[in-house]
Design a protein around this motif. Structure first.
Motif, PDB file in Angstrom:
ATOM      1  N   ALA A  52       1.275  11.361  27.340  1.00 38.96           N
ATOM      2  CA  ALA A  52       2.047  12.117  28.323  1.00 38.96           C
ATOM      3  C   ALA A  52       3.511  12.098  27.929  1.00 38.96           C
ATOM      4  CB  ALA A  52       1.872  11.532  29.720  1.00 38.96           C
ATOM      5  N   SER A  53       4.244  13.173  28.308  1.00 33.54           N
ATOM      6  CA  SER A  53       5.661  13.295  27.980  1.00 33.54           C
ATOM      7  C   SER A  53       6.418  13.940  29.127  1.00 33.54           C
ATOM      8  CB  SER A  53       5.840  14.132  26.705  1.00 33.54           C
ATOM      9  OG  SER A  53       7.199  14.286  26.378  1.00 33.54           O
ATOM     10  N   VAL A  54       7.636  13.454  29.356  1.00 37.71           N
ATOM     11  CA  VAL A  54       8.494  14.031  30.401  1.00 37.71           C
ATOM     12  C   VAL A  54       9.233  15.249  29.856  1.00 37.71           C
ATOM     13  CG1 VAL A  54      10.464  13.631  31.925  1.00 37.71           C
ATOM     14  CG2 VAL A  54       8.745  11.825  31.587  1.00 37.71           C
ATOM     15  N   GLY A  55       9.910  15.066  28.721  1.00 36.98           N
ATOM     16  CA  GLY A  55      10.733  16.146  28.180  1.00 36.98           C
ATOM     17  C   GLY A  55      10.137  16.872  26.998  1.00 36.98           C
ATOM     18  N   GLY A  56       8.910  16.536  26.632  1.00 36.09           N
ATOM     19  CA  GLY A  56       8.290  17.106  25.439  1.00 36.09           C
ATOM     20  C   GLY A  56       8.367  16.118  24.279  1.00 36.09           C
ATOM     21  N   ALA A  57       7.451  16.214  23.346  1.00 37.57           N
ATOM     22  CA  ALA A  57       7.406  15.246  22.249  1.00 37.57           C
ATOM     23  C   ALA A  57       6.709  15.826  21.036  1.00 37.57           C
ATOM     24  CB  ALA A  57       6.680  13.973  22.698  1.00 37.57           C
ATOM     25  N   ARG A  58       7.045  15.263  19.883  1.00 42.02           N
ATOM     26  CA  ARG A  58       6.305  15.523  18.647  1.00 42.02           C
ATOM     27  C   ARG A  58       5.886  14.177  18.080  1.00 42.02           C
ATOM     28  NH1 ARG A  58       9.250  19.272  14.687  1.00 42.02           N
ATOM     29  NH2 ARG A  58      10.527  17.442  14.194  1.00 42.02           N
ATOM     30  N   VAL A  59       4.583  14.025  17.828  1.00 43.50           N
ATOM     31  CA  VAL A  59       4.067  12.763  17.318  1.00 43.50           C
ATOM     32  C   VAL A  59       3.144  13.018  16.144  1.00 43.50           C
ATOM     33  CG1 VAL A  59       4.190  11.716  19.612  1.00 43.50           C
ATOM     34  CG2 VAL A  59       2.012  12.685  18.813  1.00 43.50           C
ATOM     35  N   LEU A  60       2.960  11.990  15.330  1.00 45.47           N
ATOM     36  CA  LEU A  60       1.900  11.965  14.326  1.00 45.47           C
ATOM     37  C   LEU A  60       0.819  11.020  14.820  1.00 45.47           C
ATOM     38  CD1 LEU A  60       3.682  11.838  10.841  1.00 45.47           C
ATOM     39  CD2 LEU A  60       2.526  13.781  11.913  1.00 45.47           C
ATOM     40  N   LEU A  61      -0.418  11.498  14.810  1.00 47.06           N
ATOM     41  CA  LEU A  61      -1.569  10.698  15.198  1.00 47.06           C
ATOM     42  C   LEU A  61      -2.377  10.379  13.952  1.00 47.06           C
ATOM     43  CD1 LEU A  61      -3.627   9.517  17.250  1.00 47.06           C
ATOM     44  CD2 LEU A  61      -4.586  11.831  17.435  1.00 47.06           C
ATOM     45  N   LEU A  62      -2.558   9.090  13.689  1.00 44.42           N
ATOM     46  CA  LEU A  62      -3.322   8.621  12.539  1.00 44.42           C
ATOM     47  C   LEU A  62      -4.510   7.819  13.030  1.00 44.42           C
ATOM     48  CD1 LEU A  62      -0.327   7.230  10.432  1.00 44.42           C
ATOM     49  CD2 LEU A  62      -1.238   9.567  10.435  1.00 44.42           C
ATOM     50  N   GLY A  63      -5.602   7.870  12.309  1.00 45.18           N
ATOM     51  CA  GLY A  63      -6.761   7.085  12.696  1.00 45.18           C
ATOM     52  C   GLY A  63      -7.724   6.912  11.547  1.00 45.18           C
ATOM     53  N   GLY A  64      -8.656   5.989  11.746  1.00 45.94           N
ATOM     54  CA  GLY A  64      -9.687   5.785  10.748  1.00 45.94           C
ATOM     55  C   GLY A  64     -10.509   4.554  11.051  1.00 45.94           C
ATOM     56  N   GLU A  65     -11.686   4.492  10.457  1.00 46.89           N
ATOM     57  CA  GLU A  65     -12.479   3.274  10.540  1.00 46.89           C
ATOM     58  C   GLU A  65     -11.749   2.167   9.784  1.00 46.89           C
ATOM     59  OE1 GLU A  65     -16.396   3.870   9.062  1.00 46.89           O
ATOM     60  OE2 GLU A  65     -17.021   5.156  10.737  1.00 46.89           O
ATOM     61  N   PRO A  66     -11.709   0.946  10.326  1.00 49.27           N
ATOM     62  CA  PRO A  66     -11.078  -0.145   9.585  1.00 49.27           C
ATOM     63  C   PRO A  66     -11.577  -0.199   8.152  1.00 49.27           C
ATOM     64  CG  PRO A  66     -11.654  -0.877  11.793  1.00 49.27           C
ATOM     65  CD  PRO A  66     -12.239   0.508  11.631  1.00 49.27           C
ATOM     66  N   LEU A  67     -10.652  -0.360   7.225  1.00 49.37           N
ATOM     67  CA  LEU A  67     -10.993  -0.260   5.803  1.00 49.37           C
ATOM     68  C   LEU A  67     -12.049  -1.279   5.400  1.00 49.37           C
ATOM     69  CD1 LEU A  67     -10.259   1.277   3.200  1.00 49.37           C
ATOM     70  CD2 LEU A  67      -8.501  -0.460   2.779  1.00 49.37           C
ATOM     71  N   GLY A  68     -11.944  -2.492   5.953  1.00 51.91           N
ATOM     72  CA  GLY A  68     -12.967  -3.497   5.674  1.00 51.91           C
ATOM     73  C   GLY A  68     -12.939  -4.039   4.270  1.00 51.91           C
ATOM     74  N   GLU A  69     -11.852  -3.790   3.534  1.00 53.45           N
ATOM     75  CA  GLU A  69     -11.703  -4.293   2.177  1.00 53.45           C
ATOM     76  C   GLU A  69     -10.323  -4.905   2.022  1.00 53.45           C
ATOM     77  OE1 GLU A  69     -12.326  -1.250  -0.712  1.00 53.45           O
ATOM     78  OE2 GLU A  69     -14.253  -0.607   0.127  1.00 53.45           O
ATOM     79  N   GLN A  70     -10.241  -5.950   1.243  1.00 46.94           N
ATOM     80  CA  GLN A  70      -8.954  -6.536   0.926  1.00 46.94           C
ATOM     81  C   GLN A  70      -8.303  -5.728  -0.192  1.00 46.94           C
ATOM     82  OE1 GLN A  70      -8.269 -10.491  -1.257  1.00 46.94           O
ATOM     83  NE2 GLN A  70      -8.125 -11.032   0.907  1.00 46.94           N
ATOM     84  N   ILE A  71      -7.014  -5.403  -0.013  1.00 47.93           N
ATOM     85  CA  ILE A  71      -6.291  -4.678  -1.057  1.00 47.93           C
ATOM     86  C   ILE A  71      -5.005  -5.419  -1.391  1.00 47.93           C
ATOM     87  CG2 ILE A  71      -7.230  -2.431  -0.397  1.00 47.93           C
ATOM     88  CD1 ILE A  71      -4.546  -1.808   0.962  1.00 47.93           C
ATOM     89  N   VAL A  72      -4.567  -5.263  -2.618  1.00 49.20           N
ATOM     90  CA  VAL A  72      -3.284  -5.814  -3.057  1.00 49.20           C
ATOM     91  C   VAL A  72      -2.364  -4.642  -3.348  1.00 49.20           C
ATOM     92  CG1 VAL A  72      -2.097  -7.228  -4.768  1.00 49.20           C
ATOM     93  CG2 VAL A  72      -4.413  -7.836  -4.052  1.00 49.20           C
ATOM     94  N   MET A  73      -1.248  -4.547  -2.608  1.00 52.26           N
ATOM     95  CA  MET A  73      -0.242  -3.509  -2.817  1.00 52.26           C
ATOM     96  C   MET A  73       1.012  -4.138  -3.403  1.00 52.26           C
ATOM     97  SD  MET A  73      -0.425  -1.231   0.685  1.00 52.26           S
ATOM     98  CE  MET A  73       1.064  -0.323   0.225  1.00 52.26           C
ATOM     99  N   TRP A  74       1.491  -3.543  -4.480  1.00 53.74           N
ATOM    100  CA  TRP A  74       2.786  -3.957  -5.047  1.00 53.74           C
ATOM    101  C   TRP A  74       3.407  -2.749  -5.715  1.00 53.74           C
ATOM    102  CZ3 TRP A  74       4.948  -4.080  -9.949  1.00 53.74           C
ATOM    103  CH2 TRP A  74       6.176  -4.775 -10.057  1.00 53.74           C
ATOM    104  N   TRP A  75       4.670  -2.471  -5.386  1.00 54.36           N
ATOM    105  CA  TRP A  75       5.395  -1.281  -5.836  1.00 54.36           C
ATOM    106  C   TRP A  75       4.563  -0.055  -5.498  1.00 54.36           C
ATOM    107  CZ3 TRP A  75       6.230   1.459 -10.992  1.00 54.36           C
ATOM    108  CH2 TRP A  75       7.413   2.220 -10.950  1.00 54.36           C
ATOM    109  N   ASN A  76       4.135   0.722  -6.500  1.00 56.71           N
ATOM    110  CA  ASN A  76       3.388   1.956  -6.243  1.00 56.71           C
ATOM    111  C   ASN A  76       1.916   1.850  -6.608  1.00 56.71           C
ATOM    112  OD1 ASN A  76       5.629   3.584  -5.322  1.00 56.71           O
ATOM    113  ND2 ASN A  76       6.383   3.453  -7.424  1.00 56.71           N
ATOM    114  N   PHE A  77       1.446   0.612  -6.723  1.00 59.14           N
ATOM    115  CA  PHE A  77       0.076   0.379  -7.152  1.00 59.14           C
ATOM    116  C   PHE A  77      -0.742  -0.257  -6.033  1.00 59.14           C
ATOM    117  CE2 PHE A  77       2.639  -0.526 -11.138  1.00 59.14           C
ATOM    118  CZ  PHE A  77       2.443   0.730 -11.699  1.00 59.14           C
TER     119      PHE A  77
END
Length: 324
Positions: A245-270
């Motif tokens: 709900a919004s009083v004055g209007g809004a723009r949002v991004l909605l993201l979703g997904g099933e939990p990844l369920g995997e361990q990942i290693v992120m470093w820099w762009n990899f």
């Protein structure tokens, strides 16, 4: 978009337990995006409270920025592995080039999706005609079964549709009868929602998904919880609907997904699964592209880019390993 931090932190992300259906507000962290005037971005993923939302593992929100002050976006060729980049603009224009030969303009309301998979390099520069730059850059972690997928690029243009008091542009997945046409490798949702002033909407969502709602403009409440500007409201799995709900209007991004369920290693762009994955990717980038000119290597070259590619930061002095 590259992570231009000089000393990027190691991140090991794994599926986290949900907390009894409560909403968590994730505060953005301000990060300079390199360059002499350092265009600022506001990063809400990843962070220690929450590393991933489904496969969504990285979210930079930026603008509206006057490019005469910030210098705009200037990101030289840089590598990616194990992920997809999602570019979504509200204002301005960005020129994309990559090592599989793609050359495209990123414009408002159009999805530009680049699948890095085994390895790709690309550049991103705001165009000379751009005076204001405003948008979001996101990454999707590829499931282990697909992280060596051959790289490719695609562009889709979602058709706006009305859901209650909101206009939705569904660029990934399905919502309110609308479907995105982009190629993804796990169950996901990505959409821009524009709410009318004084409006509200009840969104039917998949109970197995976790969700994030980023407030770009205006004001918004999610199930009665007020979301501050630029913050990301995290909603754990278990909901079959979300009330915005919004009083004055809004723009949002909605993201979703099933939990990844995997361990990942992120470093820099990899994104990898082990220290060795990341170290090997960095070594190949430095050897093939920075120290040599191996256009046939893992990351290829970005043709006709008027500048040098971006060197990788120095690896941490300790082994990348899961955090306790």
């Amino acid at each position: 978009m590259s992570n231009l931090e000089r000393h990027p932190a190691e991140l090991v992300a794994e599926c986290e337990a949900a907390d009894a259906g409560g909403i968590t507000l994730l505060e953005p962290r301000d990060v300079p995006l390199g360059g002499p005037r350092a265009m600022p971005v506001h990063r809400t993923l990843p962070q220690r409270k929450k590393s991933t939302i489904g496969g969504w593992c990285f979210l930079d929100h930026y603008g509206p920025d006057d490019v005469s002050i910030t210098g705009g976006m200037r990101v030289p060729p840089h590598p990616h592995t194990g992920l997809q980049t999602v570019s979504w603009l509200f204002q301005g224009e960005i020129e994309h080039r990559d090592s599989v030969g793609s050359h495209a303009m990123v414009r408002p309301g159009e999805l530009n999706l680049m699948t890095a998979g085994h390895g790709i390099s690309h550049s991103e520069d705001s165009t000379p005609e751009t005076t204001v730059l405003h948008g979001a850059q996101l990454w999707l972690a590829l499931p282990d079964a697909w992280r060596d997928q051959q790289p490719f690029f695609e562009r889709t243009v979602p058709t706006p549709s009305r859901i209650g008091d909101a206009v939705a542009r569904v660029f990934i997945g399905e919502l309110g009868g609308a479907s995105g046409q982009a190629t993804v490798f796990s169950p996901l949702l990505g959409a821009q929602l524009d709410l009318d002033a004084g409006g509200s909407v009840v969104l039917d969502v998949r109970s197995g998904f976790e969700h994030g709602i980023l407030l770009d403009l205006g004001d918004i409440t999610v199930d009665g919880v007020e979301v501050p500007h630029r913050h990301l409201a995290y909603v754990p799995p278990g909901r079959t609907d979300l009330h915005l709900a919004s009083v004055g209007g809004a723009r949002v991004l909605l993201l979703g997904g099933e939990p990844l369920g995997e361990q990942i290693v992120m470093w820099w762009n990899f994104i990898g699964r082990t220290h060795e994955d990341v170290a090997e990717s960095r070594e190949q980038w430095q050897h093939e592209v920075i120290d040599g000119t191996d256009a046939s290597g893992r990351f290829g070259t970005v043709a006709e880019y008027p500048g040098r590619p971006l060197p990788a930061p120095v690896m941490p002095t300790v082994r990348l390993k899961p955090r306790e």
